[in-house]
Enzyme design. Structure first.
Site, PDB file in Angstrom:
ATOM      1  N   LYS A   1     -10.746  -4.481  -4.685  1.00 16.33           N
ATOM      2  CA  LYS A   1     -11.724  -3.386  -4.804  1.00 16.33           C
ATOM      3  C   LYS A   1     -11.133  -2.165  -5.493  1.00 16.33           C
ATOM      4  CE  LYS A   1     -13.666  -3.915  -0.140  1.00 16.33           C
ATOM      5  NZ  LYS A   1     -12.683  -4.130   0.891  1.00 16.33           N
TER       6      LYS A   1
ATOM      7  N   LYS B   1      -4.221 -10.522  -7.033  1.00 18.83           N
ATOM      8  CA  LYS B   1      -5.542 -10.809  -6.460  1.00 18.83           C
ATOM      9  C   LYS B   1      -6.602  -9.799  -6.932  1.00 18.83           C
ATOM     10  CE  LYS B   1      -5.700  -8.267  -2.192  1.00 18.83           C
ATOM     11  NZ  LYS B   1      -6.081  -8.065  -0.852  1.00 18.83           N
TER      12      LYS B   1
ATOM     13  N   LYS C   1       0.831  -1.217   0.000  1.00 15.73           N
ATOM     14  CA  LYS C   1       0.000   0.000   0.000  1.00 15.73           C
ATOM     15  C   LYS C   1       0.857   1.255   0.000  1.00 15.73           C
ATOM     16  CE  LYS C   1      -4.527  -1.427   1.492  1.00 15.73           C
ATOM     17  NZ  LYS C   1      -5.629  -1.258   2.433  1.00 15.73           N
TER      18      LYS C   1
HETATM   19  P1  TYM Z   1     -10.699  -6.259   3.148  1.00 20.56           P
HETATM   20  O1  TYM Z   1     -11.791  -5.281   3.291  1.00 20.56           O
HETATM   21  O2  TYM Z   1      -9.563  -5.951   2.250  1.00 20.56           O
HETATM   22  O3  TYM Z   1     -11.282  -7.651   2.678  1.00 20.56           O
HETATM   23  C1  TYM Z   1     -12.340  -8.266   3.380  1.00 20.56           C
HETATM   24  C2  TYM Z   1     -12.164  -9.761   3.342  1.00 20.56           C
HETATM   25  O4  TYM Z   1     -12.125 -10.221   1.988  1.00 20.56           O
HETATM   26  C3  TYM Z   1     -10.976 -11.029   1.789  1.00 20.56           C
HETATM   27  N1  TYM Z   1     -10.511 -10.840   0.404  1.00 20.56           N
HETATM   28  C4  TYM Z   1     -10.344 -11.825  -0.485  1.00 20.56           C
HETATM   29  N2  TYM Z   1     -10.520 -13.154  -0.388  1.00 20.56           N
HETATM   30  C5  TYM Z   1     -10.277 -13.901  -1.485  1.00 20.56           C
HETATM   31  N3  TYM Z   1      -9.846 -13.384  -2.652  1.00 20.56           N
HETATM   32  C6  TYM Z   1      -9.651 -12.055  -2.805  1.00 20.56           C
HETATM   33  N4  TYM Z   1      -9.237 -11.565  -3.973  1.00 20.56           N
HETATM   34  C7  TYM Z   1      -9.902 -11.206  -1.679  1.00 20.56           C
HETATM   35  N5  TYM Z   1      -9.819  -9.871  -1.475  1.00 20.56           N
HETATM   36  C8  TYM Z   1     -10.189  -9.662  -0.189  1.00 20.56           C
HETATM   37  C9  TYM Z   1      -9.952 -10.538   2.810  1.00 20.56           C
HETATM   38  O5  TYM Z   1      -8.998 -11.528   3.099  1.00 20.56           O
HETATM   39  C10 TYM Z   1     -10.844 -10.232   4.006  1.00 20.56           C
HETATM   40  O6  TYM Z   1     -11.098 -11.399   4.754  1.00 20.56           O
HETATM   41  N6  TYM Z   1      -7.750  -6.097   7.156  1.00 20.56           N
HETATM   42  C11 TYM Z   1      -9.001  -6.608   6.672  1.00 20.56           C
HETATM   43  C12 TYM Z   1     -10.196  -6.074   7.435  1.00 20.56           C
HETATM   44  C13 TYM Z   1     -10.145  -6.257   8.912  1.00 20.56           C
HETATM   45  C14 TYM Z   1     -10.318  -7.471   9.615  1.00 20.56           C
HETATM   46  C15 TYM Z   1     -10.225  -7.134  10.996  1.00 20.56           C
HETATM   47  C16 TYM Z   1     -10.522  -8.790   9.205  1.00 20.56           C
HETATM   48  C17 TYM Z   1      -9.969  -5.267   9.848  1.00 20.56           C
HETATM   49  N7  TYM Z   1     -10.020  -5.790  11.083  1.00 20.56           N
HETATM   50  C18 TYM Z   1     -10.333  -8.105  11.976  1.00 20.56           C
HETATM   51  C19 TYM Z   1     -10.643  -9.750  10.203  1.00 20.56           C
HETATM   52  C20 TYM Z   1     -10.546  -9.409  11.557  1.00 20.56           C
HETATM   53  C21 TYM Z   1      -9.137  -6.212   5.217  1.00 20.56           C
HETATM   54  O7  TYM Z   1      -8.418  -5.438   4.714  1.00 20.56           O
HETATM   55  O8  TYM Z   1     -10.187  -6.705   4.600  1.00 20.56           O
END
Ligand code: TYM
Length: 335
Positions: A200, A197, A115
């Site tokens: 968004k 990957k 990032k």
């Molecule tokens: P975020 O918002 O980027 O993504 C949310 C969830 O989606 C999963 N994910 C994917 N899984 C499979 N293939 C993909 N291409 C893909 N892109 C995203 C992510 O692994 C995630 O599970 N840091 C986290 C948010 C967070 C969180 C937490 C998660 C904040 N606090 C506490 C668990 C527990 C994140 O950036 O998610």
């Protein structure tokens, strides 16, 4: 434990629209686990401002994602669905945990490196500190299990390290959480570049399927998806990343094993294969889109859910935090 069940915590950032990667990597598993655990499914809006957000679009994305959680099948009566910024205990615990986390640990985080390259004009302290807030999210609720996609594995490891460090100084304060990374769907790749990957924030919209994309748009994106010069539908992520990604998506949305999917598409040609994957995804997403449209007309219901669930989350968070405050030696608040 909350009551008689183990605790699940997970979250998603409301930065832009939810993708098929988020859905298959995370939400689909949340849905499966919701009746066997006490679950908190958070909208982690404080994490999302580590990169710049347009306030109006951000507010809309925040509202939409809550309805998408519910439309995807999360039961808001059973699960605690809420906004991170509505429960200030997350920020408070995060500050305390900062003092138990080393700069060296944070600078090793892959997501920070990626990032800060992508947003080189805005490498802020929040971006660096992002994993500590995530640790606070998880530890605040004495979480046993964290269902996430593959990309969050390193953050989870750090959460466990911070919790163990704290516990070794102060006794058993935090439950040490385990990750839950699904066998299929844990890493959905970009349709035009299956070596990275699905994300968004991708500027090329042909790379991503949004949960709310129109069925025609979805079919088109799958038809254009990159495959390879052979014509054999076979799972081999290293040598056939495009085809393997499509097989993974098909397996995740149909519940069939990869072997069953390979058999189904033996001798079928890439054109038909891509159409079938598109159709299976559309069939999966259409009921979600319909429910989302219904929820948009039900503002009072959504507001009552937000209010009730914020209170439920806050009550649990307060308990952990007062234990932590005592352990580190803060003078007790006079009530
Ligand atoms: P975020 O918002 O980027 O993504 C949310 C969830 O989606 C999963 N994910 C994917 N899984 C499979 N293939 C993909 N291409 C893909 N892109 C995203 C992510 O692994 C995630 O599970 N840091 C986290 C948010 C967070 C969180 C937490 C998660 C904040 N606090 C506490 C668990 C527990 C994140 O950036 O998610």
């Amino acid at each position: 434990m909350i009551g008689d069940k183990k605790v699940i915590f997970s979250g998603m950032q409301p930065s832009g629209f939810m993708t098929l990667g988020n859905y298959l990597g995370a939400l689909n598993n949340w849905k499966k686990l919701q009746y066997d655990y006490n679950c908190l499914y958070c909208i982690v809006d404080m994490h999302a401002i580590t990169v710049r957000q347009d306030p109006a679009k951000f507010r809309k994305a925040g509202r939409d994602i809550l309805m998408q959680y519910i439309a995807s099948g999360l039961d808001p009566e059973k699960n605690i669905i809420y906004y991170q910024s509505h429960v200030p205990q997350h920020a408070e615990l995060s500050w305390i945990l900062n003092c138990f986390t080393y700069m060296g640990e944070l600078s090793r985080m892959t997501q920070f490196k990626e990032k800060s390259q992508k947003h080189s004009d805005n490498i802020n302290a929040g971006l660096f500190d992002y994993p500590v807030l995530m640790a606070a999210d998880i530890l605040l609720y004495q979480t046993d299990l964290v269902p996430v996609g593959e990309d969050q594995r390193q953050h989870l490891e750090l959460t466990r390290d911070i919790a163990e460090r704290f516990n070794s100084l102060y006794g058993d304060v935090f439950t040490i959480p385990e990750g839950y990374i699904g066998k299929v769907g844990a890493r959905i790749m970009a349709l035009q570049d299956p070596t990275k990957k699905m994300s968004k924030s991708d500027e090329n919209k042909n790379n991503t399927i949004a949960l709310m994309d129109d069925p025609k748009v979805i079919m088109n994106k799958f038809k254009k998806a990159i495959t390879d010069s052979e014509n054999e539908v076979h799972y081999d992520p290293e040598n056939k990343p495009g085809v393997s990604n499509l097989l993974g998506i098909y397996s995740a949305v149909t519940g069939k094993t990869i072997e069953e999917c390979e058999k189904e598409f033996a001798n079928c040609g890439y054109g038909n294969f891509k159409t079938s994957v598109g159709e299976a995804v559309v069939a999966n997403l259409e009921p979600i889109q319909k429910k989302f449209a219904d929820l948009q007309n039900n503002k009072d219901y959504i507001e009552s859910i937000i209010k009730k669930n914020t209170e439920r989350a806050s009550a649990i968070a307060t308990k952990t935090l007062s234990k932590v405050r005592k352990k580190v030696g803060f003078v007790e608040k006079i009530r």
